[in-house]
Design a protein around this motif. Structure first.
Motif, PDB file in Angstrom:
ATOM      1  N   PRO A 369       0.901  -1.070  -0.173  1.00  0.00           N
ATOM      2  CA  PRO A 369      -0.184   0.100  -0.055  1.00  0.00           C
ATOM      3  C   PRO A 369       0.947   1.276   0.114  1.00  0.00           C
ATOM      4  O   PRO A 369       1.762   1.242   0.762  1.00  0.00           O
ATOM      5  CB  PRO A 369      -1.007  -0.018   1.132  1.00  0.00           C
ATOM      6  CG  PRO A 369      -0.709  -1.398   1.748  1.00  0.00           C
ATOM      7  CD  PRO A 369       0.653  -2.255   1.098  1.00  0.00           C
ATOM      8  N   ALA A 370       0.386   2.135  -0.703  1.00  0.00           N
ATOM      9  CA  ALA A 370       1.260   3.500  -0.990  1.00  0.00           C
ATOM     10  C   ALA A 370       1.570   4.144   0.411  1.00  0.00           C
ATOM     11  O   ALA A 370       2.740   4.763   0.729  1.00  0.00           O
ATOM     12  CB  ALA A 370       0.263   4.410  -1.731  1.00  0.00           C
ATOM     13  N   ALA A 371       0.559   4.116   1.316  1.00  0.00           N
ATOM     14  CA  ALA A 371       1.036   4.919   2.536  1.00  0.00           C
ATOM     15  C   ALA A 371       1.934   4.062   3.485  1.00  0.00           C
ATOM     16  O   ALA A 371       2.758   4.749   4.064  1.00  0.00           O
ATOM     17  CB  ALA A 371      -0.363   4.850   3.642  1.00  0.00           C
ATOM     18  N   ALA A 372       1.956   2.731   3.197  1.00  0.00           N
ATOM     19  CA  ALA A 372       2.969   1.908   4.034  1.00  0.00           C
ATOM     20  C   ALA A 372       4.428   2.096   3.317  1.00  0.00           C
ATOM     21  O   ALA A 372       5.214   2.334   3.979  1.00  0.00           O
ATOM     22  CB  ALA A 372       2.570   0.258   3.761  1.00  0.00           C
ATOM     23  N   HIS A 373       4.307   2.184   1.795  1.00  0.00           N
ATOM     24  CA  HIS A 373       5.385   2.508   1.473  1.00  0.00           C
ATOM     25  C   HIS A 373       6.274   3.964   1.788  1.00  0.00           C
ATOM     26  O   HIS A 373       7.324   3.957   1.957  1.00  0.00           O
ATOM     27  CB  HIS A 373       5.290   2.546  -0.216  1.00  0.00           C
ATOM     28  CG  HIS A 373       6.546   2.564  -1.177  1.00  0.00           C
ATOM     29  ND1 HIS A 373       6.709   1.747  -2.398  1.00  0.00           N
ATOM     30  CD2 HIS A 373       7.681   3.088  -1.104  1.00  0.00           C
ATOM     31  CE1 HIS A 373       7.770   1.842  -2.979  1.00  0.00           C
ATOM     32  NE2 HIS A 373       8.510   2.773  -1.888  1.00  0.00           N
ATOM     33  N   GLU A 374       5.270   4.757   1.935  1.00  0.00           N
ATOM     34  CA  GLU A 374       5.720   6.063   2.251  1.00  0.00           C
ATOM     35  C   GLU A 374       6.291   6.321   3.746  1.00  0.00           C
ATOM     36  O   GLU A 374       7.301   6.659   3.847  1.00  0.00           O
ATOM     37  CB  GLU A 374       4.403   7.081   2.131  1.00  0.00           C
ATOM     38  CG  GLU A 374       4.913   8.458   1.968  1.00  0.00           C
ATOM     39  CD  GLU A 374       3.337   9.519   1.694  1.00  0.00           C
ATOM     40  OE1 GLU A 374       3.004   9.900   2.634  1.00  0.00           O
ATOM     41  OE2 GLU A 374       2.963   9.198   0.587  1.00  0.00           O
ATOM     42  N   GLU A 375       5.633   5.424   4.629  1.00  0.00           N
ATOM     43  CA  GLU A 375       6.079   5.420   5.880  1.00  0.00           C
ATOM     44  C   GLU A 375       7.405   4.911   6.037  1.00  0.00           C
ATOM     45  O   GLU A 375       8.317   5.137   6.741  1.00  0.00           O
ATOM     46  CB  GLU A 375       5.070   5.075   6.887  1.00  0.00           C
ATOM     47  CG  GLU A 375       5.357   5.422   8.397  1.00  0.00           C
ATOM     48  CD  GLU A 375       3.979   5.155   9.272  1.00  0.00           C
ATOM     49  OE1 GLU A 375       2.960   5.206   8.703  1.00  0.00           O
ATOM     50  OE2 GLU A 375       4.252   5.110  10.276  1.00  0.00           O
ATOM     51  N   LEU A 376       7.486   3.503   5.375  1.00  0.00           N
ATOM     52  CA  LEU A 376       8.834   2.769   5.296  1.00  0.00           C
ATOM     53  C   LEU A 376       9.846   3.607   4.830  1.00  0.00           C
ATOM     54  O   LEU A 376      11.193   3.751   5.136  1.00  0.00           O
ATOM     55  CB  LEU A 376       8.589   1.603   4.379  1.00  0.00           C
ATOM     56  CG  LEU A 376       7.835   0.541   5.128  1.00  0.00           C
ATOM     57  CD1 LEU A 376       7.523  -0.571   4.108  1.00  0.00           C
ATOM     58  CD2 LEU A 376       8.470  -0.206   6.627  1.00  0.00           C
ATOM     59  N   SER A 377       9.908   4.490   3.702  1.00  0.00           N
ATOM     60  CA  SER A 377      10.735   5.207   3.122  1.00  0.00           C
ATOM     61  C   SER A 377      11.304   6.308   4.074  1.00  0.00           C
ATOM     62  O   SER A 377      12.550   6.926   3.744  1.00  0.00           O
ATOM     63  CB  SER A 377      10.050   5.943   1.855  1.00  0.00           C
ATOM     64  OG  SER A 377       9.646   5.069   0.875  1.00  0.00           O
ATOM     65  N   THR A 378      10.591   6.636   5.023  1.00  0.00           N
ATOM     66  CA  THR A 378      11.049   7.601   6.153  1.00  0.00           C
ATOM     67  C   THR A 378      12.178   6.747   6.967  1.00  0.00           C
ATOM     68  O   THR A 378      13.137   7.674   7.577  1.00  0.00           O
ATOM     69  CB  THR A 378      10.182   7.988   7.041  1.00  0.00           C
ATOM     70  OG1 THR A 378       9.538   7.129   7.820  1.00  0.00           O
ATOM     71  CG2 THR A 378       9.152   8.977   6.413  1.00  0.00           C
ATOM     72  N   LEU A 379      12.070   5.586   6.858  1.00  0.00           N
ATOM     73  CA  LEU A 379      13.004   4.589   7.769  1.00  0.00           C
ATOM     74  C   LEU A 379      14.365   4.142   6.892  1.00  0.00           C
ATOM     75  O   LEU A 379      15.268   4.015   7.295  1.00  0.00           O
ATOM     76  CB  LEU A 379      12.211   3.632   8.381  1.00  0.00           C
ATOM     77  CG  LEU A 379      12.387   2.908   9.413  1.00  0.00           C
ATOM     78  CD1 LEU A 379      12.212   4.075  10.490  1.00  0.00           C
ATOM     79  CD2 LEU A 379      11.634   1.880   9.787  1.00  0.00           C
TER      80      LEU A 379
END
Ligand code: ASP
Ligand code: MG
Length: 454
Positions: A369-379
């Protein structure tokens, strides 16, 4: 409880597809006096048509076409039975229900209506199959499983209550099986409010296993259109052969890793209750089949190969991971937050690769999911790859047998392996390859590991 021998026989959609198939299946039932309870699927193709209606069709000509196909499938069978008028009335009532529900679904399709609609497939097939057995001169009774197959209300993937099923089966179902052959529905159940539920596509194997467990059966037979479980899909490796006997652990791995023959949950109740499971072809019972049991005589190093296409692999890379703690916990809490279910995982010092579970039945590769992708990308750095297939080598004690991995990897020398999982289970070694290579990989491995003459 002491009892005489008790076999539960389950017939899949192709085994009740038409009158001829039903006759083959009915003969299997009556030829074994231990078979007291029969669980069946909808006639082949029917569930798919019902799903199409349940998705909400606005085009009324397509709707009518499906309704008349459904009528034809069932009418063409009862043409050959006695008691036609009564059966036709049952069919008409159910087809009317289907039409009403399809109307509702085209206004607003819900999971609850979908379950009511698709359950009609099994409700129809059981009416007819009961008559086919009765016409062969045997006492046979249809039983609506819904009041005893009690589930939660997650429509489309309802979870049965094993204890309640067991208690209700002993009082309501078991006694009937002493008086007549009982025919009942796989796949369907009901929630506490009496609404119809389903256990998920392909769920009638699971129903049959749960019911076998509930009535303390000695044997569960799963009748399908192939004579047992094969060493791999014979459409890919033409020299694949049926396996006469396989352990519960090996067969569970096969089901989990994509072998289509058994629904992955099927074996759980059988394992709990130590019930041997036979898988055979209803068209050719004389060809034998596969016994899945706790103890088997032979436990070969290599038993079978499975293939699952449309895999999505996610790689997470972060230098912060180096000698750090808590990184994986953070990754998994994000995945949990977005309800992303992980299948396989491998890690190195600074990266983690994982594959996403294929939970829906569309057959498409799952998406992060795009939101999960985005949040993982901060890490960390996130890379998503698709177009991959998962190949699993199923066997015994592979981790303890010298030379076993060399055999596998020699064969795989010319292929690009994207991810390898080995060691968590003694029964499998699995890896990702490019989907375009997958068939050839299976052919090569089958030749080298499972064809003794090579
Ligand atoms: N009829 C249902 C399906 O096609 C359940 C089953 O056959 O196992 O998914
Ligand atoms: Mg099936």
């Amino acid at each position: 409880m002491t009892q005489s021998r008790f076999t539960v026989a389950k017939f899949g959609g192709t085994s009740v597809a038409n009158f001829e198939a039903m006759q083959h299946s009915a003969k299997i039932v009556i030829n074994n006096p231990d078979t007291k309870l029969v669980v069946i699927s909808a006639c082949s193709g029917v569930t798919n048509l019902l799903v199409e209606l349940a998705n909400g069709i606005t085009d009324s000509s397509r709707k009518n076409e499906i309704l008349s196909t459904l009528r034809d499938i069932h009418y063409s069978i009862i043409e050959h039975t006695s008691n036609k008028t009564a059966l036709a009335a049952e069919i008409n009532t159910l087809i009317d229900d289907i039409a009403t529900l399809a109307e509702q679904a085209s206004l607003s399709s819900t999971a609850k209506i979908t379950d009511q609609l698709v359950s009609c497939g099994e409700l129809l097939s059981t009416h007819i199959f009961t008559q086919v057995i009765a016409d062969m001169g045997h006492r046979c009774q249809r039983f609506d499983i819904r009041p005893i197959m009690r589930t939660d209300n997650q429509y489309g993937k309802a979870v049965p209550d094993v204890a309640v099923l067991k208690a209700l089966a002993l009082t309501h179902l078991f006694p009937l099986c002493q008086e007549a052959i009982v025919v009942t529905q796989g796949f369907i159940g009901s929630d506490d409010e009496g609404n119809t539920t389903t256990l998920g596509r392909g769920g009638s194997d699971y129903s049959a296993a749960l019911i076998a467990e509930a009535v303390n059966a000695n044997t569960l037979e799963i009748w399908t259109d192939v004579p047992g479980i094969y060493t791999t899909d014979p459409r890919i490796a033409t020299r694949a052969t049926p396996i006469p006997e396989i352990s519960f652990s090996e067969a569970s791995e096969m089901a989990n890793f994509g072998a289509k023959i058994l629904h992955p949950s099927t074996l759980i109740p059988a394992i709990r209750q130590h019930i041997p499971v036979f898988v055979g072809s209803s068209k050719a019972p004389q060809d034998g089949g596969t016994w899945v049991k706790e103890e088997v005589d032979s436990s070969p190093l290599f038993r079978a190969l499975t293939l699952r296409n449309n895999q999505t692999m996610v790689t997470l890379q972060s230098l912060n991971m180096y000698h750090a703690y808590g990184f994986l916990a953070e990754v998994f809490s994000i995945l949990a937050k977005y309800r992303v279910s992980v299948d396989l995982i491998t890690t190195s010092e600074v990266s983690v690769s994982l594959t996403l579970d294929t939970t829906d039945t569309s057959g498409k590769a799952p998406n992060l999911p795009a939101a999960a992708h985005e949040e993982l990308s901060t890490l960390c750095k996130v890379t998503v790859e698709q177009g991959l297939s998962l190949v699993a080598v199923i066997g015994n004690k592979m981790g303890q047998t010298k030379g076993s991995s060399r055999k596998i990897f020699n064969t795989l020398e010319d292929y690009n392996l994207r991810m390898i999982c080995y060691g968590a289970s003694q029964h499998n070694l699995c890896f990702l390859v490019k989907q375009d290579d997958a068939h050839q990989v299976i052919k090569d491995l089958h030749r080298d590991l499972l064809e003794p003459e090579y």
